[in-house]
Design an enzyme around this catalytic site. Sequence first.
Site, mmCIF file in Angstrom:
data_model
loop_
_atom_site.group_PDB
_atom_site.id
_atom_site.type_symbol
_atom_site.label_atom_id
_atom_site.label_comp_id
_atom_site.label_asym_id
_atom_site.label_seq_id
_atom_site.Cartn_x
_atom_site.Cartn_y
_atom_site.Cartn_z
ATOM 1 C CG ASP A 69 8.543 9.283 -7.415
ATOM 2 O OD1 ASP A 69 8.803 9.297 -8.638
ATOM 3 O OD2 ASP A 69 9.414 9.203 -6.530
ATOM 4 C CG ASP A 70 4.371 8.360 -4.148
ATOM 5 O OD1 ASP A 70 5.423 7.755 -4.456
ATOM 6 O OD2 ASP A 70 4.260 9.046 -3.126
ATOM 7 C CG HIS A 211 4.981 12.873 -4.968
ATOM 8 N ND1 HIS A 211 5.856 13.874 -4.608
ATOM 9 C CD2 HIS A 211 5.545 11.704 -4.566
ATOM 10 C CE1 HIS A 211 6.905 13.330 -3.993
ATOM 11 N NE2 HIS A 211 6.744 12.012 -3.957
HETATM 12 NI NI NI Z 1 7.218 7.807 -3.279
#
Ligand code: NI
Length: 260
Positions: A69-70, A211
Amino acid sequence: MQRNNGAWAYLCLLALFLLLWGMALLLPPAAVETDAIPPEPVEVPFPSQEEEVPGPSGEGEKLLALTFDDGPRRLTTQRLLDGLAQRGVKATFFLIGRQIEGNEDLLHRMEEEGHEIGIHTYDHVPLTGLNAADFDAQVGRTRTLLEKVLGHGDFLLRPPYGMTDPAAKNRAGSPLVLWSVDPEDWRDRDAERVWNHIVQNAQDGDIILLHDIFPQSVDAALEAVDRLLAQGYHFCTVGELFAARRIELKNGRAYTDARP
Ligand code: NI
């Protein structure tokens, strides 16, 4: 009469010879006749439908889906992609819309190397409590951006912080993908603790949350991949994981894993 009889016999013999010769020419060779007969049906053992045939996405294997993610974040995402490519491992990337501009080449690389791309909102905000316009500015806007860059639609949605509510699910327009293994890599950015958590907790059908914006998370991901590959796990995208388990992902529904 004698001469006539002899001539008659000669003509008869000639006619007989011509008849036999003509028959020999007109009749197709025996081999052709045999070939023209349809061959006997041969009993070929046919694989039973029940038999398990491993598919390209690893059906019948122990499967894990790594999710990041991100991102994208050029330096860390690029190094992660290099490491995954070296290992022949596929993952799923839930992207932040506002980080896409300038990183379009990374998105193309992800798809070319078999990874899956999903939506993680435009500004990384919770999907809960948003009105329709704000929801669209976060999810719809990112979807449109991805469609423009990649030329296709249908992206999975990961809600930031895993937060959903009925309104968010109604507006999602995508399946919502949560996770079942969370090493909280953002907390201390300790690669060894993170890969240990993944290796000790991962089970067949799990979705692992990481992440790709932290260098330590990239290190941890690659170490965990090496150890889990050695244990016989196969890494696939979220879409492939659910397809292999014959689970149809539906828009507006949330999924945490595909454990057997
Ligand atoms: Ni996130």
